[in-house]
Design a protein around this motif. Structure first.
Motif, PDB file in Angstrom:
ATOM      1  N   ALA A  91      14.189  14.086   2.422  1.00  0.00           N
ATOM      2  CA  ALA A  91      13.229  13.127   1.876  1.00  0.00           C
ATOM      3  C   ALA A  91      13.621  11.880   2.584  1.00  0.00           C
ATOM      4  O   ALA A  91      12.559  11.058   3.104  1.00  0.00           O
ATOM      5  N   ALA A  92      14.826  11.374   2.982  1.00  0.00           N
ATOM      6  CA  ALA A  92      15.009  10.128   3.524  1.00  0.00           C
ATOM      7  C   ALA A  92      14.444  10.068   5.079  1.00  0.00           C
ATOM      8  O   ALA A  92      13.790   9.361   5.414  1.00  0.00           O
ATOM      9  N   MET A  93      14.752  11.451   5.945  1.00  0.00           N
ATOM     10  CA  MET A  93      14.314  11.367   7.132  1.00  0.00           C
ATOM     11  C   MET A  93      12.569  11.538   7.247  1.00  0.00           C
ATOM     12  O   MET A  93      12.298  10.724   7.988  1.00  0.00           O
ATOM     13  N   ALA A  94      11.996  12.011   6.332  1.00  0.00           N
ATOM     14  CA  ALA A  94      10.654  11.934   6.320  1.00  0.00           C
ATOM     15  C   ALA A  94      10.060  10.421   6.165  1.00  0.00           C
ATOM     16  O   ALA A  94       9.042   9.803   6.816  1.00  0.00           O
ATOM     17  N   VAL A  95      10.825   9.562   5.402  1.00  0.00           N
ATOM     18  CA  VAL A  95      10.496   8.307   5.040  1.00  0.00           C
ATOM     19  C   VAL A  95      10.841   7.433   6.695  1.00  0.00           C
ATOM     20  O   VAL A  95      10.140   6.569   6.813  1.00  0.00           O
ATOM     21  N   ARG A 137       1.974  11.229   6.257  1.00  0.00           N
ATOM     22  CA  ARG A 137       2.093  10.027   5.835  1.00  0.00           C
ATOM     23  C   ARG A 137       1.585   8.978   6.859  1.00  0.00           C
ATOM     24  O   ARG A 137       0.735   8.073   6.189  1.00  0.00           O
ATOM     25  N   PHE A 138       1.854   9.192   8.023  1.00  0.00           N
ATOM     26  CA  PHE A 138       1.111   8.081   8.834  1.00  0.00           C
ATOM     27  C   PHE A 138      -0.160   8.298   8.937  1.00  0.00           C
ATOM     28  O   PHE A 138      -1.021   7.277   8.855  1.00  0.00           O
ATOM     29  N   ALA A 139      -1.072   9.346   8.755  1.00  0.00           N
ATOM     30  CA  ALA A 139      -2.168   9.541   8.840  1.00  0.00           C
ATOM     31  C   ALA A 139      -2.871   8.829   7.482  1.00  0.00           C
ATOM     32  O   ALA A 139      -3.923   8.059   7.437  1.00  0.00           O
ATOM     33  N   LEU A 140      -2.340   8.889   6.603  1.00  0.00           N
ATOM     34  CA  LEU A 140      -2.716   8.083   5.097  1.00  0.00           C
ATOM     35  C   LEU A 140      -2.588   6.763   5.247  1.00  0.00           C
ATOM     36  O   LEU A 140      -3.309   5.888   5.009  1.00  0.00           O
ATOM     37  N   ASP A 168       4.192   1.030   2.149  1.00  0.00           N
ATOM     38  CA  ASP A 168       5.338   1.704   1.486  1.00  0.00           C
ATOM     39  C   ASP A 168       5.308   3.246   1.571  1.00  0.00           C
ATOM     40  O   ASP A 168       4.438   3.908   1.079  1.00  0.00           O
ATOM     41  N   PRO A 169       6.161   3.600   2.446  1.00  0.00           N
ATOM     42  CA  PRO A 169       6.275   5.241   2.706  1.00  0.00           C
ATOM     43  C   PRO A 169       6.392   6.341   1.662  1.00  0.00           C
ATOM     44  O   PRO A 169       6.297   7.283   1.557  1.00  0.00           O
ATOM     45  N   ALA A 182       1.075  -1.193   0.021  1.00  0.00           N
ATOM     46  CA  ALA A 182       0.026  -0.154  -0.106  1.00  0.00           C
ATOM     47  C   ALA A 182       0.878   1.208   0.003  1.00  0.00           C
ATOM     48  O   ALA A 182       1.396   1.456   0.992  1.00  0.00           O
ATOM     49  N   LEU A 183       0.859   1.711  -1.124  1.00  0.00           N
ATOM     50  CA  LEU A 183       1.620   3.103  -1.292  1.00  0.00           C
ATOM     51  C   LEU A 183       0.912   4.417  -0.815  1.00  0.00           C
ATOM     52  O   LEU A 183      -0.238   4.530  -0.704  1.00  0.00           O
ATOM     53  N   LEU A 184       1.749   5.263  -0.164  1.00  0.00           N
ATOM     54  CA  LEU A 184       1.138   6.425   0.753  1.00  0.00           C
ATOM     55  C   LEU A 184       1.073   7.409  -0.322  1.00  0.00           C
ATOM     56  O   LEU A 184       1.722   8.453  -0.401  1.00  0.00           O
ATOM     57  N   VAL A 185       0.128   7.354  -1.086  1.00  0.00           N
ATOM     58  CA  VAL A 185      -0.283   8.307  -2.318  1.00  0.00           C
ATOM     59  C   VAL A 185      -1.754   8.429  -2.268  1.00  0.00           C
ATOM     60  O   VAL A 185      -2.415   7.062  -2.207  1.00  0.00           O
ATOM     61  N   ASP A 186      -2.263   9.537  -2.325  1.00  0.00           N
ATOM     62  CA  ASP A 186      -3.779   9.762  -2.733  1.00  0.00           C
ATOM     63  C   ASP A 186      -3.980  10.612  -3.744  1.00  0.00           C
ATOM     64  O   ASP A 186      -3.014  10.844  -4.532  1.00  0.00           O
ATOM     65  N   ASP A 187      -5.205  11.124  -4.029  1.00  0.00           N
ATOM     66  CA  ASP A 187      -5.388  11.812  -5.097  1.00  0.00           C
ATOM     67  C   ASP A 187      -4.466  13.205  -5.211  1.00  0.00           C
ATOM     68  O   ASP A 187      -4.709  13.983  -6.260  1.00  0.00           O
TER      69      ASP A 187
END
Length: 265
Positions: free
Chosen positions: A172-176, A136-139, A160-161, A121-126
């Motif tokens: 970017a890496a720290m957010a992941v 990202r955690f909320a998603l 998958d973050p 499950a990729l953390l991507v929405d519309d």
């Protein structure tokens, strides 16, 4: 740690040429090499063949499973291609991937339920991928809720973050990493996986970055990874990381790897 071998991807020139030529022998050799190097699943991606993807996906799943006993990761955003691959897959596959995007979710969910496969499950929405770890955690929480409400077991869900290049986004890496830690700590029973090689895109000596990022992510709770298992140093780092993180009873995996000459590489 679940290891998914990433090498059979048609974005790589030699793989695209082999798929186009229907060179089953070459593709099977790539699959076998990854399993022998330690892959638990073999990823198959023929997404560059946009119009022929469904038929190529069916063919490549059959070809690869003739060569290896491991299950496959059917890697496509196209529900039609996913359906073709899952229909001929032997055993329990991993589907990569579903997202919170309405069309993608609605297209992939029936396949997950029909075939009982694991799902990335990729953390991507519309609106795309959220920038902050909190968003990202909320998603991730929303996706887990929607999937489990549809009867998908938590153990079959791999969050998958979404890794972005640090060459373009400094943080970017720290957010992941922060997302991995929060998902691993708060969403019990759910796995965290990532294809980490994108983190190094655009930079020299990419393997060094990928290897370091893997160990950092493992320390945060990553328990699945899509990598090149034929990178011997990457695999040595993974074995060592498992030992240091207390995931290798009495370090037997580490000792075995040492005796087999897999650490001094």
């Amino acid at each position: 740690m679940l290891i998914v071998g990433e090498r059979i991807n048609s974005s790589r020139k030699e793989i695209a040429e082999a798929v186009s030529a229907r060179d089953a022998g070459f593709l099977q050799s790539v699959a076998r090499a990854q399993v022998e190097a330690g892959a638990h699943l073999v990823d198959v991606n023929v997404g560059t063949f946009v119009h022929e993807e469904p038929q190529y996906m069916k063919w490549i799943v059959q070809v690869v499973q003739e060569a290896v006993e491991t299950p496959l990761c059917v890697d496509t955003p196209n529900p039609a291609a996913a359906a073709q691959g899952l229909a001929v897959h032997r055993g329990k596959a991993l589907l990569n991937s579903i997202t919170a995007q309405k069309d993608r979710f609605d297209g992939m969910l029936p396949l997950v339920k029909q075939y009982g496969c694991g799902v990335v499950a990729l953390l991507v929405d519309d609106n795309g991928t959220p920038q902050s770890a909190e968003d990202r955690f909320a998603l991730a929480s929303e996706l887990v809720r929607r999937l489990t409400d549809e009867g998908v077991p938590r153990d079959d869900i791999y969050i998958d973050p979404v890794v972005a290049p640090i060459s373009a986004e400094t943080g970017a890496a720290m957010a992941v990493l922060d997302t991995i830690e929060k998902v691993a700590r708060c969403l019990n029973g759910v796995h965290v996986i990532c294809g980490l090689s994108n983190v190094s895109f655009g930079l020299p000596f990419r393997r060094q970055i990928n290897r370091m990022f893997l160990v950092m992510a493992m320390a945060r709770g990553l328990d699945g990874v899509i990598i090149d298992p034929c990178d011997a140093r990457m695999m040595a780092n993974l074995v060592t990381g498992n030992a240091l993180l207390g995931k290798d009873d009495y370090c037997m995996g580490y000792i075995t790897a040492y005796r087999e000459g897999k650490l001094n590489v």
